[in-house]
Write an enzyme that holds these catalytic residues in place. Sequence first.
Site, short mmCIF file in Angstrom:
data_model
loop_
_atom_site.label_atom_id
_atom_site.label_comp_id
_atom_site.label_asym_id
_atom_site.label_seq_id
_atom_site.Cartn_x
_atom_site.Cartn_y
_atom_site.Cartn_z
N HIS A 198 -5.32 -11.81 -57.86
CA HIS A 198 -6.49 -12.50 -57.31
C HIS A 198 -6.07 -13.76 -56.57
CE1 HIS A 198 -6.53 -15.67 -60.45
NE2 HIS A 198 -6.31 -14.72 -61.33
N CYS A 237 -2.73 -13.48 -65.06
CA CYS A 237 -2.77 -12.69 -63.83
C CYS A 237 -1.67 -13.13 -62.87
CB CYS A 237 -4.13 -12.89 -63.13
SG CYS A 237 -5.54 -12.31 -64.08
#
Length: 160
Positions: free
Chosen positions: A124, A136
Amino acid sequence: MFRSGRLRAGPVVIRCAIGAGRIGRDKREGDHATPTGEFRLFFGLYRADRMPRNATLLPMRPVRPHDGWCDDPDSSGYNRPVRLPCKASHEKLWRDDHLYDVVIVLDYNIFPRRKSRGSAIFLHCARPDLAPTEGCVALHPDDLRRLLPRLSRKTALTVR
């Protein structure tokens, strides 16, 4: 200064943010580590009110205000998309901070899904200073948009 990672796409190397718990082999829910391994890209989400759908071979859909992702290991919806409101612990995918303006869902702990082994592991948008993520991999928004046309369901993201 934060420790950042490097994402290699062919000859191009892009700085990226990784989890505050660094990269780990024994990923656990809430440890802030980015799991090590090779992960396929399943699909993507994007904020249609903030950006157009970029050209990519990945299946993409607009994120909606009622979209979430379950991070509750005791829920039957663990590490799956959920509709909000949701009683189980979850992440909101419709965010004000622009981190989820583009989200690519990685196949980490999806099939098979293992309780407490980590959820919502995405590619992301990063914060401007590449501050660590919750686990992430995150890229500057411009870098992620430039990368999108090169991504497909055949693409694998290797973390090591």
